[in-house]
Write an enzyme that holds these catalytic residues in place. Structure first.
Site, short mmCIF file in Angstrom:
data_model
loop_
_atom_site.label_atom_id
_atom_site.label_comp_id
_atom_site.label_asym_id
_atom_site.label_seq_id
_atom_site.Cartn_x
_atom_site.Cartn_y
_atom_site.Cartn_z
N HIS A 75 3.98 -5.12 9.54
CA HIS A 75 3.60 -3.88 10.26
C HIS A 75 3.22 -4.19 11.71
O HIS A 75 2.24 -3.66 12.23
CB HIS A 75 2.43 -3.17 9.58
CG HIS A 75 2.73 -2.66 8.21
ND1 HIS A 75 2.98 -1.34 7.93
CD2 HIS A 75 2.83 -3.30 7.01
CE1 HIS A 75 3.20 -1.18 6.64
NE2 HIS A 75 3.11 -2.36 6.05
N ASN B 33 2.21 4.06 2.90
CA ASN B 33 3.56 3.94 3.46
C ASN B 33 4.26 5.29 3.42
O ASN B 33 3.74 6.24 2.83
CB ASN B 33 4.39 2.94 2.63
CG ASN B 33 4.08 1.49 2.99
OD1 ASN B 33 3.52 1.19 4.04
ND2 ASN B 33 4.45 0.58 2.10
N TYR C 130 -6.14 -7.91 3.37
CA TYR C 130 -6.28 -7.27 4.69
C TYR C 130 -7.48 -7.83 5.47
O TYR C 130 -7.35 -8.27 6.61
CB TYR C 130 -6.39 -5.75 4.53
CG TYR C 130 -5.09 -5.13 4.10
CD1 TYR C 130 -4.59 -5.34 2.82
CD2 TYR C 130 -4.34 -4.35 4.96
CE1 TYR C 130 -3.38 -4.79 2.42
CE2 TYR C 130 -3.13 -3.79 4.56
CZ TYR C 130 -2.65 -4.01 3.29
OH TYR C 130 -1.47 -3.48 2.91
C1 HEM Z 1 0.29 -7.02 -2.46
C2 HEM Z 1 0.87 -6.24 -1.62
C3 HEM Z 1 0.52 -6.20 -0.18
C4 HEM Z 1 -0.11 -7.12 0.60
C5 HEM Z 1 -0.64 -8.48 0.18
C6 HEM Z 1 -0.20 -6.58 1.94
C7 HEM Z 1 -0.73 -7.23 3.03
C8 HEM Z 1 -0.78 -6.73 4.28
C9 HEM Z 1 -1.25 -7.44 5.44
C10 HEM Z 1 -1.75 -8.88 5.43
C11 HEM Z 1 -1.19 -6.61 6.50
C12 HEM Z 1 -1.58 -6.90 7.94
C13 HEM Z 1 -2.92 -6.29 8.21
C14 HEM Z 1 -3.45 -6.57 9.58
O1 HEM Z 1 -3.09 -7.59 10.21
O2 HEM Z 1 -4.29 -5.78 10.06
C15 HEM Z 1 -0.67 -5.37 6.02
C16 HEM Z 1 -0.51 -4.25 6.78
C17 HEM Z 1 -0.21 -3.04 6.24
N1 HEM Z 1 0.11 -2.76 4.94
FE1 HEM Z 1 0.22 -4.03 3.44
N2 HEM Z 1 0.35 -5.34 1.94
C18 HEM Z 1 0.80 -5.08 0.66
C19 HEM Z 1 1.40 -3.95 0.22
C20 HEM Z 1 1.36 -2.78 0.90
C21 HEM Z 1 1.62 -1.50 0.32
C22 HEM Z 1 2.02 -1.22 -1.13
C23 HEM Z 1 1.42 -0.59 1.31
C24 HEM Z 1 1.51 0.88 1.25
C25 HEM Z 1 1.00 1.58 0.29
C26 HEM Z 1 1.02 -1.30 2.50
C27 HEM Z 1 0.70 -0.72 3.70
C28 HEM Z 1 0.33 -1.42 4.83
C29 HEM Z 1 0.14 -0.79 6.11
C30 HEM Z 1 0.28 0.68 6.45
C31 HEM Z 1 -0.20 -1.81 7.00
C32 HEM Z 1 -0.45 -1.67 8.49
C33 HEM Z 1 -1.86 -1.25 8.75
C34 HEM Z 1 -2.04 -1.03 10.23
O3 HEM Z 1 -1.44 -0.06 10.74
O4 HEM Z 1 -2.72 -1.82 10.87
N3 HEM Z 1 0.98 -2.63 2.21
N4 HEM Z 1 -0.42 -5.46 4.67
#
Ligand code: HEM
Length: 485
Positions: free
Chosen positions: A57, A130, A344
């Site tokens: 992202h 998402n 996160y």
């Molecule tokens: C086990 C599954 C998942 C893991 C380990 C994971 C991990 C991460 C990580 C490490 C980040 C970066 C956060 C940052 O640097 O601030 C991120 C961002 C994000 N993830 Fe996931 N994610 C997973 C699944 C999902 C799912 C299923 C969704 C949606 C329902 C999702 C939505 C998001 C969103 C929207 C961001 C961006 C947040 C922002 O705008 O700063 N992720 N995710």
């Protein structure tokens, strides 16, 4: 012409500077002196302008606004921001593109992030969602593998976008539970040009708990008030070249012109007793809950009305986290969610530093009271000398917050094991989705898949055809035909 207040140039120490355009040199042609503190500070600060981009992202656009419930949700949750229809809760939202690095085009085929931070009177609550309702995998331990397969090849660094990446299909062919997600990603909902016309989904299952300690399972949905619009693959490619920042610009310009962008929040609810009665596993993030059995219940409206004042400070440094919850909201046992709870905050401590929650964009609007202290960039005042609990010297402060209502204390037991869930059912919902599509949507889904899958190895193509065939015979056969089998 705009009027400006007179300001004199200074260093970051506040010392007046009378020239920051010419280095201090021996004679007019140099060499440059090490004692040129103006030069040293300017370069040294510039050298440190970048921080690690988000591991996923990376590219995003943000906006401020507020959220209001339509009516009290008290029968279902005690969360205070969901009780009073006259109350406005400030929000910050970040939309994002998942796989590409920061320069990626907004329209490429990908999942989009839809992350909302509610600054409530009980602390920050984040719904990190998402734009598609399901996910590729159901166990968080597979997430690094999934993302490695989707990100650039580590040898060539070719940013194999999902349309020309054999590694993507290699992984998917061995992940049957991804079949459902692929029917969403390769539909036209995988290519969008405006966040104003995009849905959001919590994807994971959460719990709401009311004052009596009664819990229920819930799934979140955001609906854009303007309706849903997407673009087809041809238009997405055209715009990726012509106007790669189209979605970010569209959001920014809309708000800059004084217009608002609005979304409705809805939930699906399921009684805990019904969890094991479904033919699918309701905590499996590769599944949706049928809307005829679990209708969408309107909760409230989010209005975005203000652009960030500084992109880096607010959007780049924003830190959303599924673990940021408030009383009345709990986690379910969803194995994808359970991993997200850790990931996160962990990455944000690396990306932004240990005190990332002190940054204005992340700081709750309520007082933060505990004995955590110090670390890089700590800048909120400490609690004085009494930085431990229990204590008498500080009158026992901060004291434990009182429980609001009957505590929710679920009982769990089971064998400790590494095992897939038993109700996997990887294909039924993928097939149902295909069969529910209009002719044009089916045609686009098939041509989008064929256009991308044709770059995969033959054995991968065969495996993918098997998966699509298991979902729906027509879907599988049309993809096979498109690939020349
Ligand atoms: C086990 C599954 C998942 C893991 C380990 C994971 C991990 C991460 C990580 C490490 C980040 C970066 C956060 C940052 O640097 O601030 C991120 C961002 C994000 N993830 Fe996931 N994610 C997973 C699944 C999902 C799912 C299923 C969704 C949606 C329902 C999702 C939505 C998001 C969103 C929207 C961001 C961006 C947040 C922002 O705008 O700063 N992720 N995710």
């Amino acid at each position: 012409m705009k009027e400006f207040k007179k300001e004199y140039l200074t260093t970051n120490q506040g010392e007046p500077v009378n020239d920051d355009q010419n280095s201090l040199t021996v004679g007019e042609r140099g060499s440059t002196l090490l004692q040129d503190i103006v030069f040293l500070e300017k370069l040294a600060h510039f050298d440190r302008e970048r921080i690690p981009e988000r591991v996923v992202h990376a590219k995003g656009a943000g906006a401020h606004g507020y959220f209001k419930v339509y009516k009290s949700m008290a029968p279902y949750t005690k969360a205070k921001f969901l009780q009073d229809p006259s109350k406005e809760t400030p929000v910050f939202i970040r939309f994002s593109v998942v796989i590409g690095s920061k320069g990626v085009a907004d329209t490429v085929r990908d999942v989009r992030g839809f992350a909302v931070k509610f600054y409530t009177e009980e602390g920050n609550y984040d719904i990190v969602g998402n734009n598609l309702p399901v996910f590729f995998i159901r166990d968080a331990i597979q997430f690094p593998d999934l993302i490695h397969a989707l990100k650039p090849d580590p040898v060539s660094n070719i940013p194999g976008d999902s349309s020309q990446n054999p590694r993507f299909w290699d992984f998917m062919s061995l992940t049957p539970e991804a079949t459902h997600m692929l029917t969403w990603l390769f539909s036209d909902l995988g290519t969008i040009k405006s966040y104003r016309f995009m849905q959001g989904f919590g994807v994971n299952t959460y719990k709401w708990v009311n004052k009596d300690g009664k819990a229920m399972l819930i799934k979140y949905h955001w609906k854009p008030v303007l309706g849903v619009q997407s673009i087809d693959s041809k238009e997405s490619k055209r715009l990726a070249g012509l106007d790669p920042d189209i979605a970010s610009r569209d959001l920014f310009n809309t708000l800059a012109c004084g217009n608002t962008v609005e979304y409705e929040l809805l939930v699906q609810m399921m009684d805990l007793e019904d969890e094991n009665k479904q033919c699918f596993d309701p905590l499996d993030a590769t599944k949706t809950w049928p809307e005829d059995q679990f209708p969408l219940i309107p909760v409230g409206r989010m209005v975005l009305n203000k652009n960030p004042e500084n992109f880096f400070a607010e959007v780049e440094q924003s830190a959303f986290c599924p673990a940021a919850i408030v009383p009345g909201i709990e986690f379910s046992n969803d194995k994808l969610l359970q991993g997200r709870i850790f990931s996160y905050g962990d990455t944000q401590r690396y990306r932004l530093g240990a005190n990332y929650l002190e940054l204005p964009i992340n700081r709750p609007k309520v007082p933060v009271n505990n004995n955590q202290q110090d670390g890089f960039m700590q800048f909120t005042p400490n609690r004085g000398s009494i930085n431990y609990s229990p204590n008498t010297l500080g009158c026992g402060m901060p004291e434990p917050a009182p429980e609001n209502g009957v505590p929710y204390t679920p009982f769990v037991e089971g064998k400790i094991e590494r095992k897939k869930i038993s109700k996997t059912d990887d294909y039924t919902q993928a097939g149902d989705r295909y069969r529910s599509m209009s002719k044009i949507d089916k045609d686009h889904l098939i041509s989008n898949i064929v256009e991308s899958l044709c770059y995969a190895e033959k054995h991968t193509q065969k495996k993918m055809i098997e998966h699509f065939m298991s979902a729906d015979k027509e879907l599988g056969s049309r993809i096979a035909k498109g690939l020349g089998f």
